[in-house]
Each structure stands twice: as structure tokens, then as C-alpha cells.
Design a protein around this motif. Structure first.
Motif, PDB file in Angstrom:
ATOM      1  N   GLU A 230      26.598  30.710 -38.978  1.00  0.00           N
ATOM      2  CA  GLU A 230      26.508  31.916 -39.800  1.00  0.00           C
ATOM      3  C   GLU A 230      27.560  32.963 -39.427  1.00  0.00           C
ATOM      4  OE1 GLU A 230      22.442  33.235 -39.511  1.00  0.00           O
ATOM      5  OE2 GLU A 230      21.754  31.202 -39.912  1.00  0.00           O
TER       6      GLU A 230
ATOM      7  N   VAL B 156      15.284  29.675 -41.377  1.00  0.00           N
ATOM      8  CA  VAL B 156      14.038  30.386 -41.144  1.00  0.00           C
ATOM      9  C   VAL B 156      12.846  29.616 -41.703  1.00  0.00           C
ATOM     10  CG1 VAL B 156      12.805  32.497 -41.661  1.00  0.00           C
ATOM     11  CG2 VAL B 156      15.204  32.581 -41.090  1.00  0.00           C
ATOM     12  N   GLN B 157      13.032  29.006 -42.881  1.00  0.00           N
ATOM     13  CA  GLN B 157      11.914  28.320 -43.524  1.00  0.00           C
ATOM     14  C   GLN B 157      11.573  27.011 -42.842  1.00  0.00           C
ATOM     15  OE1 GLN B 157      10.289  30.398 -45.441  1.00  0.00           O
ATOM     16  NE2 GLN B 157      10.453  29.370 -47.409  1.00  0.00           N
TER      17      GLN B 157
ATOM     18  N   VAL C 295      27.723  37.662 -54.445  1.00  0.00           N
ATOM     19  CA  VAL C 295      26.310  38.017 -54.274  1.00  0.00           C
ATOM     20  C   VAL C 295      25.427  37.036 -55.044  1.00  0.00           C
ATOM     21  CG1 VAL C 295      24.586  39.790 -54.707  1.00  0.00           C
ATOM     22  CG2 VAL C 295      26.811  40.442 -53.835  1.00  0.00           C
TER      23      VAL C 295
ATOM     24  N   LEU D 245      26.031  30.758 -46.742  1.00  0.00           N
ATOM     25  CA  LEU D 245      25.266  31.689 -45.904  1.00  0.00           C
ATOM     26  C   LEU D 245      23.844  31.823 -46.434  1.00  0.00           C
ATOM     27  CD1 LEU D 245      25.291  33.674 -43.528  1.00  0.00           C
ATOM     28  CD2 LEU D 245      25.799  35.471 -45.160  1.00  0.00           C
TER      29      LEU D 245
ATOM     30  N   LEU E 171      25.198  33.888 -53.087  1.00  0.00           N
ATOM     31  CA  LEU E 171      24.278  34.057 -51.956  1.00  0.00           C
ATOM     32  C   LEU E 171      22.835  33.840 -52.404  1.00  0.00           C
ATOM     33  CD1 LEU E 171      24.448  35.157 -48.917  1.00  0.00           C
ATOM     34  CD2 LEU E 171      23.679  37.291 -49.881  1.00  0.00           C
TER      35      LEU E 171
ATOM     36  N   THR F 148      13.179  37.657 -38.562  1.00  0.00           N
ATOM     37  CA  THR F 148      12.136  38.098 -39.470  1.00  0.00           C
ATOM     38  C   THR F 148      11.414  36.871 -39.965  1.00  0.00           C
ATOM     39  OG1 THR F 148      13.909  38.243 -41.056  1.00  0.00           O
ATOM     40  CG2 THR F 148      12.943  40.310 -40.343  1.00  0.00           C
TER      41      THR F 148
ATOM     42  N   HIS G  15      26.106  39.626 -48.040  1.00  0.00           N
ATOM     43  CA  HIS G  15      24.749  39.654 -47.496  1.00  0.00           C
ATOM     44  C   HIS G  15      24.260  41.101 -47.345  1.00  0.00           C
ATOM     45  CE1 HIS G  15      22.010  39.332 -43.844  1.00  0.00           C
ATOM     46  NE2 HIS G  15      21.378  38.660 -44.767  1.00  0.00           N
TER      47      HIS G  15
ATOM     48  N   GLY H 265      14.956  42.552 -57.597  1.00  0.00           N
ATOM     49  CA  GLY H 265      15.049  43.961 -57.983  1.00  0.00           C
ATOM     50  C   GLY H 265      14.598  44.896 -56.893  1.00  0.00           C
TER      51      GLY H 265
ATOM     52  N   LEU I  15      23.499  42.695 -50.797  1.00  0.00           N
ATOM     53  CA  LEU I  15      22.213  42.248 -51.332  1.00  0.00           C
ATOM     54  C   LEU I  15      21.047  42.932 -50.615  1.00  0.00           C
ATOM     55  CD1 LEU I  15      20.705  40.387 -53.233  1.00  0.00           C
ATOM     56  CD2 LEU I  15      20.836  38.601 -51.521  1.00  0.00           C
TER      57      LEU I  15
ATOM     58  N   ILE J 162      22.612  39.691 -39.592  1.00  0.00           N
ATOM     59  CA  ILE J 162      22.363  38.318 -40.024  1.00  0.00           C
ATOM     60  C   ILE J 162      21.304  37.624 -39.175  1.00  0.00           C
ATOM     61  CG2 ILE J 162      23.431  36.040 -40.186  1.00  0.00           C
ATOM     62  CD1 ILE J 162      25.895  37.311 -41.206  1.00  0.00           C
ATOM     63  N   LEU J 163      21.374  37.816 -37.873  1.00  0.00           N
ATOM     64  CA  LEU J 163      20.499  37.024 -37.010  1.00  0.00           C
ATOM     65  C   LEU J 163      19.202  37.718 -36.626  1.00  0.00           C
ATOM     66  CD1 LEU J 163      22.883  35.149 -34.599  1.00  0.00           C
ATOM     67  CD2 LEU J 163      21.662  34.309 -36.571  1.00  0.00           C
TER      68      LEU J 163
ATOM     69  N   GLY K 116      10.115  34.196 -42.744  1.00  0.00           N
ATOM     70  CA  GLY K 116      10.259  33.567 -44.044  1.00  0.00           C
ATOM     71  C   GLY K 116      11.446  34.047 -44.841  1.00  0.00           C
ATOM     72  N   LEU K 117      11.287  33.990 -46.164  1.00  0.00           N
ATOM     73  CA  LEU K 117      12.369  34.345 -47.073  1.00  0.00           C
ATOM     74  C   LEU K 117      12.781  35.790 -46.916  1.00  0.00           C
ATOM     75  CD1 LEU K 117      12.179  33.101 -50.737  1.00  0.00           C
ATOM     76  CD2 LEU K 117      14.059  33.050 -49.141  1.00  0.00           C
TER      77      LEU K 117
ATOM     78  N   GLU L 134      13.767  37.228 -44.653  1.00  0.00           N
ATOM     79  CA  GLU L 134      14.985  37.304 -43.832  1.00  0.00           C
ATOM     80  C   GLU L 134      16.152  37.864 -44.631  1.00  0.00           C
ATOM     81  OE1 GLU L 134      17.790  35.621 -40.688  1.00  0.00           O
ATOM     82  OE2 GLU L 134      15.649  35.962 -40.687  1.00  0.00           O
ATOM     83  N   LEU L 135      16.237  37.390 -45.887  1.00  0.00           N
ATOM     84  CA  LEU L 135      17.340  37.816 -46.741  1.00  0.00           C
ATOM     85  C   LEU L 135      17.180  39.269 -47.169  1.00  0.00           C
ATOM     86  CD1 LEU L 135      18.412  35.272 -49.467  1.00  0.00           C
ATOM     87  CD2 LEU L 135      19.813  36.490 -47.855  1.00  0.00           C
ATOM     88  N   PHE L 136      15.969  39.758 -47.164  1.00  0.00           N
ATOM     89  CA  PHE L 136      15.712  41.052 -47.780  1.00  0.00           C
ATOM     90  C   PHE L 136      15.140  42.062 -46.789  1.00  0.00           C
ATOM     91  CE2 PHE L 136      15.203  37.619 -50.807  1.00  0.00           C
ATOM     92  CZ  PHE L 136      16.149  37.948 -51.755  1.00  0.00           C
TER      93      PHE L 136
ATOM     94  N   VAL M 183      18.283  45.692 -52.244  1.00  0.00           N
ATOM     95  CA  VAL M 183      16.839  45.486 -52.308  1.00  0.00           C
ATOM     96  C   VAL M 183      16.098  46.531 -51.473  1.00  0.00           C
ATOM     97  CG1 VAL M 183      14.980  43.873 -51.792  1.00  0.00           C
ATOM     98  CG2 VAL M 183      17.114  43.039 -52.762  1.00  0.00           C
TER      99      VAL M 183
ATOM    100  N   ARG N  25      22.877  28.603 -35.105  1.00  0.00           N
ATOM    101  CA  ARG N  25      22.901  29.606 -36.165  1.00  0.00           C
ATOM    102  C   ARG N  25      24.100  30.533 -35.972  1.00  0.00           C
ATOM    103  NH1 ARG N  25      17.801  32.776 -37.599  1.00  0.00           N
ATOM    104  NH2 ARG N  25      19.269  33.242 -39.263  1.00  0.00           N
TER     105      ARG N  25
END
Lengths: 183, 134
Positions: free
Chosen positions: B70, B54-55, B110, B46, B113, A56, A125, B134, A128, A52-53, A58-59, A61-63, A132, B66
Motif C-alpha cells: 500500500e 481488512v475483510q 477516486v 489500493l 478506488l 479500523t 484515498h 455520500g 474519498l 492508510i494503515l 471492516g469496510l 477502513e476506507l471511510f 465522506v 500491507r
């Protein structure tokens, strides 16, 4: 609130409030210990505080790619087994009286410790991220969806089997302990 | 300090889930909806917090916060063990319902999320940006 009268209704009400506070405190203590143990195991197994922490940009982070979340998998399985044991023990123990003190300990262990020890947010998390990006499993890169499916199935099915095993073990123990006792 | 944050977050998360369960079982005499709700809402939060942390370059959220949210709070708020125990008791009575519950729990979490992350991103950048799908 200075002069609460000693009549029955307010005494019962005070008792209820006191029990509610005690149960809440028990759950809080259990939750704190469970969360700390979860992170401790994650740090020992994964070397850091899980996926989780990880820093990375930008977005993404999730991927971000990750190593296979073995720690979360193990934590959820062990926690499910342990919670199964505690709950099965209560189910199979024939008790007519259950004091508030016992209830507080029960909540400390179930709603507090083992429930906070296991986690679902990190699990979804991980699912997902694996879906990806995938991860290396047994030293090979599989299709990401296959890895995500494997992780998902392993988590749910093995945890479920662990709970069933816990109930079976507890049942057997109680049957031998109270031999001759018919249900 | 980090460990204190984790313990505090875990305690708050567990208490929040406990009261949610109590409230729902008092209102609807079943705890199944509470676990589903806690896990879906926790996953949503989450996703939201991950992207937000992050953004958002302006606030520059410290690492302790965090960890607190989290790992401590959301980790303690959501639960896998209760889910597994509920699944076991469902399987014995009606396997179809158990299958539906298990699949629903995972899929909804999911999705929650992703929705949480997308909303956070939308809020901060006023666009859906590039969410890889995807």
C-alpha cells in the motif's frame, strides 16, 4: 550467449540492453529512496504512517475519519516543485549531446526519486475519506465535501503553481547565466 | 524491516511505472496516457487491497506486507509530480485540454478506488454489503 560475435549489430544490441538495465536500476534506486523519504516525512508530520494503515474495522477502513492529510499535501507540492526544477533545467539547457550516463542520472532523479516521492493513490484515498467524513481544518469542522474540495484544489492548484514557479526560476537563471544568448 | 519493505516496494513501483511509460510512449508517442493509467490503476489496486486486507480474516495479512504494497509499491507506482508537470505543459498549449485532464485524473482515480474496494468486497463476501455512499 557465450560467443557473442563482435559485429556491429549485436554490439549495438548489447549496448541497448545494458543501457536499459542501467536505466531500470537507476529508477529502482531513486524509487526506493523517494518512497523512504515520503514515509519518513509522513511519520514526522503525522506521527504515523499516514491514514492508510490506521487500524479500523471492516469496510469502514476506507471511510474512517482522519486528520487533515497535511503531510501528503506538502509532499506532493514539494515533489512537484522539485521535479519541475529538474525538468526545466533540462529544457532550458541547450545540449546537443546527452550521454547515457547523464540520462541515467536524469531518470534516477525524475522517474525514480521525485515521482516515487509524490503519490496519487494516497491522494485519491484522502479525497474519498474527506468527502465522506471530513476533517477539522483551522480548528473548525466544515462540511465534508468542502474539506475534500479544499484539499483537492489545494493539491492540484498549488502543485501546478509550484511547477510554473520552478520553470520561471530556471528560465531566469539560465537567461542570466547565458546573458546575450538569443533563443 | 519496515523501511526495507518500503524501499523495495518503492523501487518496484517506480520501475513498473517507468516501463509502463516507456511502453506507452513507444507505442503511442505520448506519456500522458501512461501517467493517467498508472494513477488510475494504482488507485484501483489500493481500494482493492485496503478492503481485502481488512475483510479477509482468514489470511490475516501481516503489517509488513500491507506496508510493502500500500505504501511502498502503490505509492511509488502512482505519481503526482509528473501529473503536475504534464498539466503545466498542457495549460500552455490548450487550457481546455488541461482542465479536462486534471478533472479526469482526479475523478477517474477516486472512482477506481471505490470500484476496487467494491470488487474486493464482492469477491470476499459475495455481496456488495454496505458501502456507505455520500
Amino acid at each position: 550467449m557465450a560467443n557473442i560475435s563482435a559485429d556491429n549489430t549485436s554490439a549495438a544490441q548489447r549496448n541497448r540492453i545494458y543501457d536499459g538495465l542501467r536505466f531500470t536500476l537507476a529508477v529502482a534506486l531513486g524509487g526506493a529512496l523517494g518512497a523512504v523519504l515520503r514515509v519518513l516525512i509522513t511519520v514526522i508530520l503525522a506521527g504515523e504512517s499516514g491514514s492508510i494503515l490506521q487500524p479500523t474495522e471492516g469496510l469502514s477502513e476506507l471511510f474512517a475519519p482522519l486528520q487533515f492529510p497535511l503531510a501528503t499535501l506538502l509532499i506532493n507540492i514539494v515533489g512537484s516543485f522539485a521535479l519541475g526544477l529538474v525538468i526545466a533545467n533540462r529544457v532550458y539547457t541547450q545540449t546537443n549531446t546527452w550521454s547515457a550516463h547523464q540520462e541515467a542520472w536524469f531518470l534516477f532523479i525524475t522517474s525514480g526519486f521525485w515521482s516515487a516521492f509524490t503519490t496519487f493513490s494516497a491522494f485519491s484515498h484522502d479525497v474519498l475519506q474527506l468527502w465522506v467524513n471530513g476533517a477539522a481544518v483551522f480548528g473548525f469542522w466544515w462540511p465534508p465535501q468542502a474539506v475534500a474540495g479544499m484539499y483537492l484544489l489545494a493539491s492540484v492548484v498549488i502543485s501546478l503553481a509550484a511547477v510554473m514557479l520552478a520553470f520561471a526560476l530556471s528560465h531566469r537563471r539560465h537567461k542570466t547565466k547565458f546573458a546575450g544568448h538569443s533563443e | 524491516m519496515i523501511w526495507l519493505m518500503i524501499a523495495l516496494g518503492g523501487a518496484l513501483g517506480a520501475v513498473a511505472r517507468f516501463w509502463l511509460t516507456r511502453a506507452i510512449s513507444w507505442r503511442f508517442s505520448s506519456t500522458v496516457g501512461a501517467t493517467l493509467l498508472a494513477n488510475v490503476v494504482g488507485s484501483f489496486m489500493l481500494g482493492f487491497v485496503l478492503v481485502f486486507a481488512v475483510q479477509n480474516n482468514v489470511l490475516n495479512i501481516p503489517q509488513q506486507w500491507r506496508v510493502f504494497i500500500e505504501i511502498g509499491f502503490l505509492g511509488g507506482f502512482t505519481t503526482f509530480a509528473t501529473f503536475a508537470v504534464e498539466l503545466r505543459s498542457m495549460i500552455l498549449s490548450s487550457p481546455m485540454k488541461a482542465l479536462l485532464y486534471g478533472v479526469g485524473m482526479v475523478v477517474l482515480s477516486v472512482i477506481a478506488l471505490i470500484v476496487g474496494a467494491a470488487l474486493s468486497n464482492l469477491w470476499l463476501t459475495n455481496s456488495f454489503g454496505m458501502i456507505p455512499c455520500g
